[in-house]
Write a protein that holds these residues in place. Structure first.
Motif, mmCIF file in Angstrom:
data_model
loop_
_atom_site.group_PDB
_atom_site.id
_atom_site.type_symbol
_atom_site.label_atom_id
_atom_site.label_comp_id
_atom_site.label_asym_id
_atom_site.label_seq_id
_atom_site.Cartn_x
_atom_site.Cartn_y
_atom_site.Cartn_z
ATOM 1 N N UNK A 194 0.829 -1.209 0.000
ATOM 2 C CA UNK A 194 0.000 0.000 0.000
ATOM 3 C C UNK A 194 0.864 1.261 0.000
ATOM 4 N N UNK A 195 1.956 1.252 0.764
ATOM 5 C CA UNK A 195 2.847 2.410 0.805
ATOM 6 C C UNK A 195 3.472 2.676 -0.556
ATOM 7 N N UNK A 196 3.897 1.614 -1.250
ATOM 8 C CA UNK A 196 4.451 1.776 -2.595
ATOM 9 C C UNK A 196 3.405 2.374 -3.532
ATOM 10 N N UNK A 197 2.178 1.845 -3.458
ATOM 11 C CA UNK A 197 1.098 2.330 -4.335
ATOM 12 C C UNK A 197 0.808 3.802 -4.056
ATOM 13 N N UNK A 198 0.733 4.176 -2.778
ATOM 14 C CA UNK A 198 0.434 5.562 -2.416
ATOM 15 C C UNK A 198 1.492 6.499 -2.986
ATOM 16 N N UNK A 199 2.766 6.199 -2.737
ATOM 17 C CA UNK A 199 3.836 7.078 -3.208
ATOM 18 C C UNK A 199 3.915 7.091 -4.729
ATOM 19 N N UNK A 200 3.727 5.942 -5.346
ATOM 20 C CA UNK A 200 3.747 5.886 -6.812
ATOM 21 C C UNK A 200 2.633 6.747 -7.393
ATOM 22 N N UNK A 201 1.415 6.560 -6.886
ATOM 23 C CA UNK A 201 0.263 7.277 -7.434
ATOM 24 C C UNK A 201 0.365 8.782 -7.208
ATOM 25 N N UNK A 202 0.877 9.188 -6.053
ATOM 26 C CA UNK A 202 0.945 10.616 -5.746
ATOM 27 C C UNK A 202 2.089 11.320 -6.466
ATOM 28 N N UNK A 203 3.201 10.620 -6.712
ATOM 29 C CA UNK A 203 4.379 11.274 -7.286
ATOM 30 C C UNK A 203 4.518 11.073 -8.792
ATOM 31 N N UNK A 204 3.773 10.147 -9.379
ATOM 32 C CA UNK A 204 3.887 9.918 -10.825
ATOM 33 C C UNK A 204 3.646 11.186 -11.644
ATOM 34 N N UNK A 205 2.654 12.021 -11.294
ATOM 35 C CA UNK A 205 2.433 13.218 -12.112
ATOM 36 C C UNK A 205 3.188 14.464 -11.651
ATOM 37 N N UNK A 206 3.915 14.394 -10.532
ATOM 38 C CA UNK A 206 4.460 15.611 -9.923
ATOM 39 C C UNK A 206 5.441 16.332 -10.842
ATOM 40 N N UNK A 207 6.357 15.583 -11.472
ATOM 41 C CA UNK A 207 7.364 16.222 -12.318
ATOM 42 C C UNK A 207 6.750 16.894 -13.543
ATOM 43 N N UNK A 208 5.553 16.468 -13.921
ATOM 44 C CA UNK A 208 4.900 17.017 -15.111
ATOM 45 C C UNK A 208 3.963 18.181 -14.796
ATOM 46 N N UNK A 209 3.752 18.476 -13.511
ATOM 47 C CA UNK A 209 2.802 19.519 -13.135
ATOM 48 C C UNK A 209 3.144 20.901 -13.699
ATOM 49 N N UNK A 210 4.426 21.335 -13.672
ATOM 50 C CA UNK A 210 4.709 22.658 -14.249
ATOM 51 C C UNK A 210 4.295 22.772 -15.711
ATOM 52 N N UNK A 211 4.538 21.722 -16.509
ATOM 53 C CA UNK A 211 4.133 21.746 -17.911
ATOM 54 C C UNK A 211 2.614 21.750 -18.044
ATOM 55 N N UNK A 212 1.929 21.042 -17.155
ATOM 56 C CA UNK A 212 0.468 21.017 -17.179
ATOM 57 C C UNK A 212 -0.098 22.385 -16.816
ATOM 58 N N UNK A 213 0.521 23.029 -15.826
ATOM 59 C CA UNK A 213 0.100 24.377 -15.451
ATOM 60 C C UNK A 213 0.301 25.335 -16.620
ATOM 61 N N UNK A 214 1.427 25.187 -17.309
ATOM 62 C CA UNK A 214 1.688 26.032 -18.481
ATOM 63 C C UNK A 214 0.633 25.809 -19.557
ATOM 64 N N UNK A 215 0.233 24.562 -19.763
ATOM 65 C CA UNK A 215 -0.809 24.244 -20.743
ATOM 66 C C UNK A 215 -2.147 24.848 -20.348
ATOM 67 N N UNK A 216 -2.474 24.785 -19.043
ATOM 68 C CA UNK A 216 -3.759 25.308 -18.585
ATOM 69 C C UNK A 216 -3.806 26.828 -18.636
#
Length: 408
Positions: free
Chosen positions: A222-244
């Motif tokens: 469960x800990x692996x799943x939580x960290x994976x799910x929460x951090x998978x999109x983090x590095x891409x957030x600045x580009x997503x914010x730029x798109x929005x």
């Protein structure tokens, strides 16, 4: 004041200092590499990624070792070993003369790390059973507060005082945290049973009971799943914010705001959900927050504006505040007797594993899925994990026994 409350205050302050210090370097790490002589932009990006990940990799490998030693020789000893060790290593980073030296020091930092799992294990043993959820939630708030404020302080000081002094300041903060633990934290001597186990057992043989505990195995996954799910999109957030936003200006500000509101609501909710978990059970809180994270996180894939994303991330942070504290509270109940530190350290390794895999896999699949698809994937993983725990998690052997505060 009850002894467990003193420990909570000291270790909470310590975790804040440790996480603030460790995250101070994030905003300027690529710039520091340029100062160390790396000029090519691609090489800077590669070095920064490798140096950042190195700490998690060695922490993943060595956390179980330190946990086993904590059960044999004492948890306070491991808190001090990690705190003073990281203080020395972080100070040396400010004296690095090249990227290889910085990489080796980050590797060493992961080796000596372990302040958080040792602190959590120490609090679990000395806290009244009816206060465990509140205690774990408070420690989580300290971690998140340090994680939020660390990059802000680091960026400010790098702008005004340069890069190297920040490593010396970080080393000083870690030294203060360790000194407070040395002077104010009291721990009962290691029991005779632990001593006999230490004499007759191999170091890694102490982990066999953990691998046979189905509940612990499920919590580690469960800990692996939580960290994976929460951090998978983090590095891409600045580009997503730029798109929005549709514009180049203010992207960094809004990207930082997206991350900050998530951490802010997490910090506020963690002790409240922990206290609620003491009343209705940490299992219920964990299941509620997993399913809540899945439902609230899904709309991130369909937002059309930056402020919509900020609102969803704030709500998601509330559910995140009950995830890891509930896992930590339950580990203390599923861990075999005299194996609590080993259980927490093994879970800390799983935390590091998920923290590595999330951004790595998210970056590789972003071209085919896009960040919106990664949001959907994260929500599905959270929901599936919640259903898996609902129907598969066994009842813990250790039952909650209410104890008066004065006896802590």
């Amino acid at each position: 004041m009850a002894r467990w409350r003193i420990h909570l205050t000291v270790l909470g302050v310590g975790l804040f200092f440790v996480n603030a210090g460790m995250t101070m370097i994030i905003p300027f790490l690529p710039l520091y590499l340029q100062e160390l002589g790396v000029s090519d932009p691609h090489r800077v990006a590669v070095w920064a990624s490798v140096i950042f990940a190195a700490n998690f990799f060695t922490a993943f490998l060595f956390q179980p070792l330190w946990g086993s030693l904590a059960d044999r020789y004492g948890r306070k000893m491991m808190v001090l070993r990690s705190g003073f060790g990281m203080a020395i290593v972080m100070t040396l980073m400010g004296l690095a003369g090249g990227p290889w030296q910085l990489l080796l020091l980050r590797i060493l930092n992961g080796v000596v790390s372990g302040f958080a799992p040792a602190s959590i294990a120490l609090m679990n043993v000395g806290t009244p059973r009816d206060k465990i959820g509140y205690t774990m939630g408070t420690l989580q708030s300290s971690v998140v507060a340090g994680t939020i404020l660390g990059p802000l302080f680091g960026g400010f000081m790098a702008e005004h005082y340069g890069y190297r002094p920040i490593f010396f300041i970080t080393g000083g903060l870690l030294f203060i945290a360790s000194l407070l633990a040395l002077l104010l934290v009291k721990e009962e001597p290691v029991s005779k049973e632990n001593g006999r186990s230490r004499e007759r057992g191999t170091l890694f043989g102490s982990f066999r009971p953990l691998f046979r505990a189905r509940g612990l195995n499920m919590l580690n996954v469960t800990t692996v799943v939580i960290q994976f799910a929460l951090l998978a999109p983090v590095a891409l957030l600045p580009l997503f914010v730029q798109e929005l936003s549709g514009q180049a200006g203010m992207v960094a500000f809004y990207a930082g705001l997206v991350g900050s509101v998530n951490g802010l609501s997490n910090m506020i909710a963690a002790p409240l959900l922990g206290r609620l978990g003491d009343k209705i059970g940490s299992v219920r809180i964990l299941l509620f927050c997993l399913l809540g994270s899945a439902l609230i996180g899904l709309p991130q894939a369909f937002v059309s504006g930056t402020w919509q994303l900020i609102a969803v991330r704030f709500a998601l942070g509330v559910c995140m505040g009950g995830l890891l504290p509930s896992v930590n509270a339950l580990i203390g109940r599923y861990a075999p007797p005299n194996r609590e530190s080993a259980a927490y350290s093994l879970n800390s390794s799983m935390y590091a594993l998920g923290s590595m895999l999330g951004p790595l896999v998210g970056g590789f699949v972003s071209e085919s899925l896009t960040i919106r698809g990664i949001f959907v994937l994260s929500s599905l993983l959270m929901a599936a994990c919640g259903l898996w725990l609902q129907y598969g998690l066994p009842k813990p052997d250790k039952q909650v026994q209410l104890q008066p505060e004065a006896g802590a």
